[in-house]
Design an enzyme around this catalytic site. Sequence first.
Site, PDB file in Angstrom:
ATOM      1  N   LYS A 160      -9.292   2.579  -1.790  1.00 55.58           N
ATOM      2  CA  LYS A 160     -10.090   2.153  -1.044  1.00 55.58           C
ATOM      3  C   LYS A 160     -10.856   2.788  -0.441  1.00 55.58           C
ATOM      4  O   LYS A 160     -11.331   4.056   0.191  1.00 55.58           O
ATOM      5  CB  LYS A 160      -8.969   2.763   0.627  1.00 55.58           C
ATOM      6  CG  LYS A 160      -8.438   1.714   1.306  1.00 55.58           C
ATOM      7  CD  LYS A 160      -7.160   1.956   2.387  1.00 55.58           C
ATOM      8  CE  LYS A 160      -7.117   1.567   3.438  1.00 55.58           C
ATOM      9  NZ  LYS A 160      -5.582   2.104   4.421  1.00 55.58           N
ATOM     10  N   CYS A 178      -5.647  -3.204   2.733  1.00 50.72           N
ATOM     11  CA  CYS A 178      -5.115  -2.871   3.998  1.00 50.72           C
ATOM     12  C   CYS A 178      -5.944  -3.146   4.723  1.00 50.72           C
ATOM     13  O   CYS A 178      -7.459  -4.458   5.203  1.00 50.72           O
ATOM     14  CB  CYS A 178      -4.644  -2.094   4.770  1.00 50.72           C
ATOM     15  SG  CYS A 178      -3.705  -2.414   6.224  1.00 50.72           S
ATOM     16  N   GLU A 193       1.010  -1.397   0.060  1.00 51.71           N
ATOM     17  CA  GLU A 193      -0.119   0.079   0.147  1.00 51.71           C
ATOM     18  C   GLU A 193       0.670   0.915   0.132  1.00 51.71           C
ATOM     19  O   GLU A 193       2.238   1.220   0.873  1.00 51.71           O
ATOM     20  CB  GLU A 193      -1.275   0.860   1.317  1.00 51.71           C
ATOM     21  CG  GLU A 193      -1.689   1.156   1.042  1.00 51.71           C
ATOM     22  CD  GLU A 193      -2.391   0.994   2.405  1.00 51.71           C
ATOM     23  OE1 GLU A 193      -2.126  -0.222   3.805  1.00 51.71           O
ATOM     24  OE2 GLU A 193      -2.739   2.014   3.298  1.00 51.71           O
TER      25      GLU A 193
END
Lengths: 277, 278
Positions: A116, A152, A45
Amino acid sequence: MKQKFKVALAQISCQRGDKKANIQKIEAYTENARQQNADLVIFPELSLTGYVVRDELYELAEPVPGPSTAAIEKIAKQHGVYIVFGMPELSEKAQATLYNTAVLVGPKGFVGKYRKMHLPTHSVFEEKRYFRPGYQTGVFDTELGKIGLIICYDIFFPEVSRLTRLEGAQLIVCISASPAVRRVFFEILTAARAIENTAFLAYVNLVGIENGLQFWGGSRLIGPNGRALSIAKYDEEDLVIGEVDYSDIKPVEAFVPTLRDLRPELFDKIKENAEKL
Amino acid sequence: MKLTQQVLDLNWEEVKTKITRFIRDYVEKANANGIVLGLSGGVDSSTAAALSALAIGGSKVLGLMLPEKETYNPLDIKHAKLVAEKFGIKTETIDITSTLEALQKSIPIFDLKDKLSKGNLKARTRMLYLYYYANKLNLIVCGSSDKSEVMIGYFTKWGDAAADIAPLMDLYKTQVRKLARHVGVPDEIVDKPPSPMLWPGQTAEEEIGLKYEILDLVLYGLEHFMKTEQIAEELGLPKDLVEKVKKRWKAMEHKRRLPLTTKLQYRTVGFDFRIPLP
């Protein structure tokens, strides 16, 4: 479409704020992975900039596609390989509206991006301070089958992986920047997401120390039965190769048929109750 | 939640690895020549010194021993030397008595009877020496504050807590003791009663009114959002004592921050700017 191919988990540390240096590292790791016949190389990331760059995000973010994705596309084309990496994205329609984005490029150039959805803003995390959440899943057709991207903290929310699976992804790629105290959660969740979706899951975490946070590495490729097929070192840079063989899904999917037994009406209930939480 | 000593157990080898890696990484990224720290002979500074030496090598660590007449204790000096020798740390001893006397003389309102103000002057004087060495020799000042002290504000503002890094700050005092034993700090140092050495006979536990074994569990409970009633019941303590610790923890926030300002513009120091450290 390839049924069987090699994935490289490129567990790197980043030079914070130095895109040029990080692109060079991405190139070196890609070259190395390609020598080991990997068709897909995955970086952590925000690997273009480093994770803890805070206010510098406003200077570092770029549109996607943009100059940095072009540089990585060039590497992908040159080596005939797919690459996933993370970067701060600047909205094309704004000047300081940013996303935490995963980018997929391939032998023919830009493939797609995923913004995200779940931005941690607690404990040491301050993502909502900087980023707008994404609203779309990221599932892309490639020569390696459909690849789903998550980032994540998304892994704590089974809906995101589930959606990518329902849209056809048999390989879920989770890029991450997870600091040490959370290791135990991720070790469980990476396996859980693979099992419940009967899919391959490639998890690639950052290493190095940024602003006192120690990223633990431990990147892994998980098979559809939850077993780790390859695991990278803890705390150190590493490049490990794992093999995805989609034919491994069928026996597991028949053995624990989670997709067959999926109950769509529960999702309405989840929505209803989540709104009232 | 059960508040027993076990909740404070960590994997000490892992903690040692993380802290030494943190120290090494910071010194490297700062392009510093090494570390300077105050070496008092107490458990915190001995542990900070030991970990610094394990991280970057003892030859790059300088321990300053800064005794003064009033609190002079040959045993502390002996302990500081013991640690320095064991971990191969360079030392320098500077008696700060004359500096303190000069300061006292030069302050028109100096009050000999005001123990606290005078004591804080000592801690801040030690800080001046540490930062002189840091500047002059391009060293990082390594603090030795622990989580118990920092949470209840049991330190001198801009004094002993002034440092560039504080590698023990996420460990309660009793955890520092365990880590100290794990890395080989001699038992006689780990077992002695802690003191900030601001005046003769001062001991931390007497002043705070609780043994660290208990205080640490109270703080651990607060860290984990336990109610004061629950903590008091778990530990068999009077509720007002736990309340007092909680109040003290919150009231001391001013010691842990940059000075507060009032916001006047778009982006303000302390409120807005978020610039990463190495």
